[in-house]
Motif scaffolding. Sequence first.
Motif, mmCIF file in Angstrom:
data_model
loop_
_atom_site.group_PDB
_atom_site.id
_atom_site.type_symbol
_atom_site.label_atom_id
_atom_site.label_comp_id
_atom_site.label_asym_id
_atom_site.label_seq_id
_atom_site.Cartn_x
_atom_site.Cartn_y
_atom_site.Cartn_z
ATOM 1 N N LEU A 83 70.851 103.469 29.662
ATOM 2 C CA LEU A 83 69.529 103.896 29.182
ATOM 3 C C LEU A 83 69.621 105.239 28.462
ATOM 4 N N ASN A 84 70.344 106.176 29.056
ATOM 5 C CA ASN A 84 70.482 107.504 28.439
ATOM 6 C C ASN A 84 71.177 107.427 27.088
ATOM 7 N N SER A 85 72.145 106.493 26.967
ATOM 8 C CA SER A 85 72.872 106.366 25.697
ATOM 9 C C SER A 85 71.964 105.844 24.585
ATOM 10 N N ILE A 86 70.885 105.164 24.979
ATOM 11 C CA ILE A 86 69.899 104.689 23.994
ATOM 12 C C ILE A 86 68.893 105.791 23.666
ATOM 13 N N VAL A 87 68.337 106.409 24.707
ATOM 14 C CA VAL A 87 67.199 107.314 24.539
ATOM 15 C C VAL A 87 67.617 108.709 24.075
ATOM 16 N N HIS A 88 68.683 109.265 24.654
ATOM 17 C CA HIS A 88 69.026 110.657 24.351
ATOM 18 C C HIS A 88 69.304 110.922 22.869
ATOM 19 N N PRO A 89 70.061 110.066 22.177
ATOM 20 C CA PRO A 89 70.272 110.327 20.741
ATOM 21 C C PRO A 89 68.968 110.285 19.938
ATOM 22 N N LEU A 90 68.068 109.379 20.322
ATOM 23 C CA LEU A 90 66.779 109.285 19.626
ATOM 24 C C LEU A 90 65.940 110.541 19.855
ATOM 25 N N VAL A 91 65.947 111.030 21.097
ATOM 26 C CA VAL A 91 65.206 112.256 21.419
ATOM 27 C C VAL A 91 65.810 113.438 20.665
ATOM 28 N N GLY A 92 67.133 113.504 20.628
ATOM 29 C CA GLY A 92 67.798 114.597 19.921
ATOM 30 C C GLY A 92 67.470 114.601 18.440
ATOM 31 N N ALA A 93 67.491 113.417 17.830
ATOM 32 C CA ALA A 93 67.205 113.320 16.394
ATOM 33 C C ALA A 93 65.772 113.730 16.094
ATOM 34 N N ARG A 94 64.830 113.263 16.916
ATOM 35 C CA ARG A 94 63.419 113.607 16.699
ATOM 36 C C ARG A 94 63.191 115.098 16.937
ATOM 37 N N SER A 95 63.854 115.656 17.923
ATOM 38 C CA SER A 95 63.722 117.092 18.206
ATOM 39 C C SER A 95 64.198 117.912 17.013
ATOM 40 N N ARG A 96 65.302 117.491 16.410
ATOM 41 C CA ARG A 96 65.831 118.222 15.252
ATOM 42 C C ARG A 96 64.882 118.122 14.061
ATOM 43 N N GLU A 97 64.246 116.953 13.895
ATOM 44 C CA GLU A 97 63.256 116.787 12.818
ATOM 45 C C GLU A 97 62.107 117.782 12.986
ATOM 46 N N LEU A 98 61.580 117.856 14.219
ATOM 47 C CA LEU A 98 60.447 118.748 14.489
ATOM 48 C C LEU A 98 60.854 120.203 14.317
ATOM 49 N N GLU A 99 62.064 120.523 14.734
ATOM 50 C CA GLU A 99 62.548 121.894 14.602
ATOM 51 C C GLU A 99 62.689 122.268 13.124
ATOM 52 N N ALA A 100 63.205 121.343 12.333
ATOM 53 C CA ALA A 100 63.403 121.600 10.900
ATOM 54 C C ALA A 100 62.075 121.820 10.182
ATOM 55 N N ALA A 101 61.006 121.238 10.718
ATOM 56 C CA ALA A 101 59.689 121.367 10.086
ATOM 57 C C ALA A 101 59.000 122.691 10.423
ATOM 58 N N ALA A 102 59.539 123.436 11.383
ATOM 59 C CA ALA A 102 58.916 124.697 11.796
ATOM 60 C C ALA A 102 59.225 125.805 10.790
ATOM 61 N N ALA A 103 58.371 126.821 10.779
ATOM 62 C CA ALA A 103 58.555 127.949 9.856
ATOM 63 C C ALA A 103 59.831 128.719 10.193
ATOM 64 N N GLU A 104 60.361 129.420 9.187
ATOM 65 C CA GLU A 104 61.620 130.151 9.379
ATOM 66 C C GLU A 104 61.520 131.222 10.450
ATOM 67 N N ASP A 105 60.318 131.798 10.610
ATOM 68 C CA ASP A 105 60.169 132.886 11.586
ATOM 69 C C ASP A 105 59.559 132.398 12.902
ATOM 70 N N ALA A 106 59.538 131.079 13.107
ATOM 71 C CA ALA A 106 58.892 130.524 14.300
ATOM 72 C C ALA A 106 59.721 130.760 15.562
ATOM 73 N N VAL A 107 59.006 130.818 16.682
ATOM 74 C CA VAL A 107 59.651 130.745 17.991
ATOM 75 C C VAL A 107 59.468 129.292 18.445
ATOM 76 N N VAL A 108 60.568 128.542 18.461
ATOM 77 C CA VAL A 108 60.523 127.121 18.805
ATOM 78 C C VAL A 108 60.963 126.965 20.260
ATOM 79 N N VAL A 109 60.053 126.463 21.083
ATOM 80 C CA VAL A 109 60.332 126.297 22.507
ATOM 81 C C VAL A 109 60.606 124.822 22.803
ATOM 82 N N HIS A 110 61.808 124.554 23.260
ATOM 83 C CA HIS A 110 62.181 123.197 23.671
ATOM 84 C C HIS A 110 61.954 123.081 25.178
ATOM 85 N N ASP A 111 60.958 122.294 25.559
ATOM 86 C CA ASP A 111 60.656 122.059 26.979
ATOM 87 C C ASP A 111 61.564 120.917 27.446
#
Length: 206
Positions: A83-111
Amino acid sequence: MLKVGLTGGIGAGKSEVSRLLVECGAVLIDADRIAREVVAPGTPGLAAVVEAFGEDVLAEDGSLDRPKLGSIVFADPDKLAVLNSIVHPLVGARSRELEAAAAEDAVVVHDVPLLTENGLAPLYDLVVVVDASPETQLDRLVQLRGMTEEDARARMAAQATREQRLKIADIVIDNDVPLGELQQRVKDVWADLVRRAQTSQEPHQE
């Protein structure tokens, strides 16, 4: 951009701290929420889960039957790994997308609830740990979430120890306090994070 990993044991109050940080201006990336999104009906993630575990893990409405899946994977480490091998890469990819969309001076908190357990601290500029005594955690789980004491202790025991979390912490937010005091502590931490973000943006002198 300052990348912050936020974690804490169950019942420590991490969700409240993440909510307060968002009020201060943080960009929040919630790993648990993304983990639900990537296996929503119609997603490739859900299709992969069904392929691995069968149609029995679907509810009548076509969504993932989380309790059913949980009963399968938490009793079998090999199935949990699948299950983790399916879900974790998808979560990682989506997290990186959201992070890339944040402003350059943002404080990005990963919960990230399992930041300590999965050895993820090196992914972040710093790690904030929400800390509470085991007695406080147990009381909150029983009083606020309605768990039995036995279930609460089992959930706590399945996570990293308090010492393991504190060992990776750059900043510790003590949450053995009333809400009003927690709010002030989070504001103080936010001011520190903003200073660090601004410092990281300054050009370095040769």
